[in-house]
Design an enzyme around this catalytic site. Structure first.
Site, short mmCIF file in Angstrom:
data_model
loop_
_atom_site.label_atom_id
_atom_site.label_comp_id
_atom_site.label_asym_id
_atom_site.label_seq_id
_atom_site.Cartn_x
_atom_site.Cartn_y
_atom_site.Cartn_z
N GLY A 1 0.83 -1.20 0.00
CA GLY A 1 0.00 0.00 0.00
C GLY A 1 0.86 1.25 0.00
O GLY A 1 0.51 2.27 -0.60
N SER A 2 2.00 1.17 0.67
CA SER A 2 2.91 2.33 0.69
C SER A 2 3.49 2.57 -0.70
O SER A 2 3.61 3.72 -1.13
CB SER A 2 4.05 2.08 1.68
OG SER A 2 3.50 1.87 2.97
N HIS B 1 -5.37 -6.06 6.45
CA HIS B 1 -6.38 -5.35 5.65
C HIS B 1 -7.56 -6.24 5.26
O HIS B 1 -7.59 -7.41 5.60
CB HIS B 1 -5.69 -4.70 4.45
CG HIS B 1 -4.80 -3.57 4.90
ND1 HIS B 1 -5.14 -2.25 4.79
CD2 HIS B 1 -3.61 -3.60 5.52
CE1 HIS B 1 -4.18 -1.51 5.31
NE2 HIS B 1 -3.23 -2.31 5.76
C1 LIG Z 1 -4.19 4.41 5.44
C2 LIG Z 1 -3.00 3.57 5.09
N1 LIG Z 1 -2.29 3.86 3.99
C3 LIG Z 1 -1.23 3.12 3.62
C4 LIG Z 1 -0.83 2.02 4.35
C5 LIG Z 1 0.38 1.25 3.93
O1 LIG Z 1 0.09 -0.03 3.46
P1 LIG Z 1 1.25 -1.16 3.44
O2 LIG Z 1 1.42 -1.63 4.85
O3 LIG Z 1 0.72 -2.21 2.54
O4 LIG Z 1 2.48 -0.51 2.91
C6 LIG Z 1 -1.53 1.68 5.51
C7 LIG Z 1 -1.10 0.52 6.30
O5 LIG Z 1 -1.80 -0.06 7.09
C8 LIG Z 1 -2.64 2.47 5.89
O6 LIG Z 1 -3.34 2.20 7.01
#
Ligand SMILES: Cc1ncc(COP(=O)(O)O)c(C=O)c1O
Length: 434
Positions: free
Chosen positions: A86-87, A220
């Site tokens: 997600g990042s 998630h």
């Molecule tokens: C609102 C939000 N954006 C981005 C992310 C980042 O996702 P990832 O952990 O897959 O990098 C998170 C992680 O929980 C999140 O809560």
């Protein structure tokens, strides 16, 4: 059936059996660990993963194509790119808006991006990493989303975009934010990482921004282990996303594919020699943020369960809400934005004055109930903000309150009714003692 198919069938049958026997959940007993989030999966995910492993394609392939198509279809977006987190999805979505292909509308260093400080840091990280300036607006309690009455105050001639998450799955005021973006011709990036399946005005979140992102980290709504997605309905943005995700290249051929367009050695690009191999023409300085086909295979199996997950999350939220309603003199319970239907990621609770969050979370953790803060709390107070240029609208009292008094509990689909009741019972005990 060939020997190969027969052997594969036998292997997958055994794997399904293994999944069902050794990866199943045992019924909840008081005292068992109650996680704030967790993977919910079964034989189907193991079979999909093994099927992909036996194929040994490894990089983005047929499962990735299927996952992207199904995911885009679910959200209602035209294009989806599967990425490794997600990042990464947030980074890619933001950086896409810096593409020279966007001409005058491309983001530049020093531009201002409106966001909030109460949330996950990687919603803001790409803004800072690129050299744009985050402008922090406060949030409201108990929605924990942007206070849209501050939007006009946040505006400056340098404002170019709004980048916001639907906090813990609760849709922000999409109508007000979109009107603001339309009025001032701003980009909108919707961080939909915690809100898969949530609705605003009867439509799924993730289609309101120019671009939106998801995370498939185990906590998630669905998981692929590590994983994420960027989606859009704008063809030019989709093209930029593909390019930047895949090394910055111009060519749209999938991994392992050559000359899909039939003009691989025929075109003129920049100052390269005429007919230079299109496979090695770069329209951006990009990344490689692709995920593997094995992750996508798990994602395909999880997509088939998404509706069930959503029903279970909604049920758990309603059960916990009902159980905690009598405690509202001590606790502030969460609230959805008007016209929205959240699929909550977690259950946020703010302690009222005189109630010690520390005592409550310590008591709950002692009883094996996991608790979480609203991620960074107030990002401005985090060590990573040292030396970072930003603007904030006022003192962000709502954000400060979240940092000081909020915690959240799990409502993920793996929790049964008995676990939710136990959580409420222990929270009630903690309040009597706090
Ligand atoms: C609102 C939000 N954006 C981005 C992310 C980042 O996702 P990832 O952990 O897959 O990098 C998170 C992680 O929980 C999140 O809560």
């Amino acid at each position: 059936m060939t020997n190969k198919d027969e052997l594969k069938e036998r292997i997958l049958k055994l794997i399904r059996q293994y999944g069902e026997e050794y990866h199943g959940r045992k019924p909840f007993e008081p005292g068992d660990r109650i996680g704030c989030a967790g993977r919910v999966y079964g034989g189907e995910e193991l079979v999909a993963l093994a099927d992909s492993a036996l194929e040994f394609w490894l990089t983005a392939g047929r499962y990735t194509e299927e996952f992207e198509r199904k995911f885009a279809g679910y959200i209602g977006a035209k294009y989806c790119a599967f990425v490794n987190s997600g990042s990464s999805a947030n980074l890619l979505a933001f950086m896409a808006l810096t593409s020279p292909l966007l001409g005058e509308r491309a983001l530049r260093r020093g531009d201002e991006i409106i966001t909030v400080a109460a949330g996950f840091p990687t919603t803001v990280a790409p803004i800072v990493q690129f050299g744009a300036t985050p402008v922090f607006v406060d949030i409201t309690i108990p929605q924990y989303n942007i206070d849209v009455t501050q939007l006009e105050a946040a505006l400056s001639p340098r404002t170019k975009a709004v980048m916001l998450a639907h906090t813990l799955g609760n849709p922000f005021n999409v109508k007000a934010v979109r009107e603001f973006c339309r009025k001032y011709k701003l980009w909108l990036i919707e961080d939909n990482c915690d809100a898969l399946g949530s609705e605003y005005g009867g439509r799924r979140t993730g289609i309101f921004g120019d671009l939106a992102t998801s995370s498939f980290y185990p906590a998630h709504h669905i998981t692929t282990g590590e994983g994420g997605a960027v989606y859009t309905s704008q063809p030019l943005l989709a093209q930029i996303i593909r390019s930047m995700r895949d090394w910055g290249r111009d060519c749209m051929c999938a991994p392992g594919q050559d000359d899909l367009c039939g003009h691989r050695f025929e075109r003129q690009f920049g100052e390269l020699p005429q007919g230079y191999d299109h496979k090695y023409v770069y329209s951006h300085f990009g990344y490689n943020l692709k995920a593997t086909d094995m992750q996508a295979a798990i994602g395909v199996a999880q997509m088939a369960k998404l509706e069930g997950f959503i029903t279970a999350r909604k049920r758990n939220f309603a059960l916990l809400y009902a159980a905690l309603e009598p405690l509202q003199d001590k606790l502030i319970l969460p609230e959805a934005c008007p016209d929205s239907e959240p699929v909550w990621f977690g259950f946020p609770i703010t302690c009222r004055e005189g109630v010690s969050r520390k005592r409550i979370v310590t008591y709950l953790e002692k009883h094996n109930i996991q608790t979480r803060m609203l991620f960074a709390g107030n990002l401005l107070r985090q060590p990573c903000m040292r030396g970072v240029e930003f603007r904030a609208i006022g003192g962000l009292p709502g954000t400060e309150a979240v940092m000081n008094h909020l915690f959240w509990l799990g409502i993920y689909p793996g929790l049964e009714e008995k676990a939710i009741a136990y959580m409420a019972e222990k929270l009630s005990e903690a309040l009597r003692l706090a």
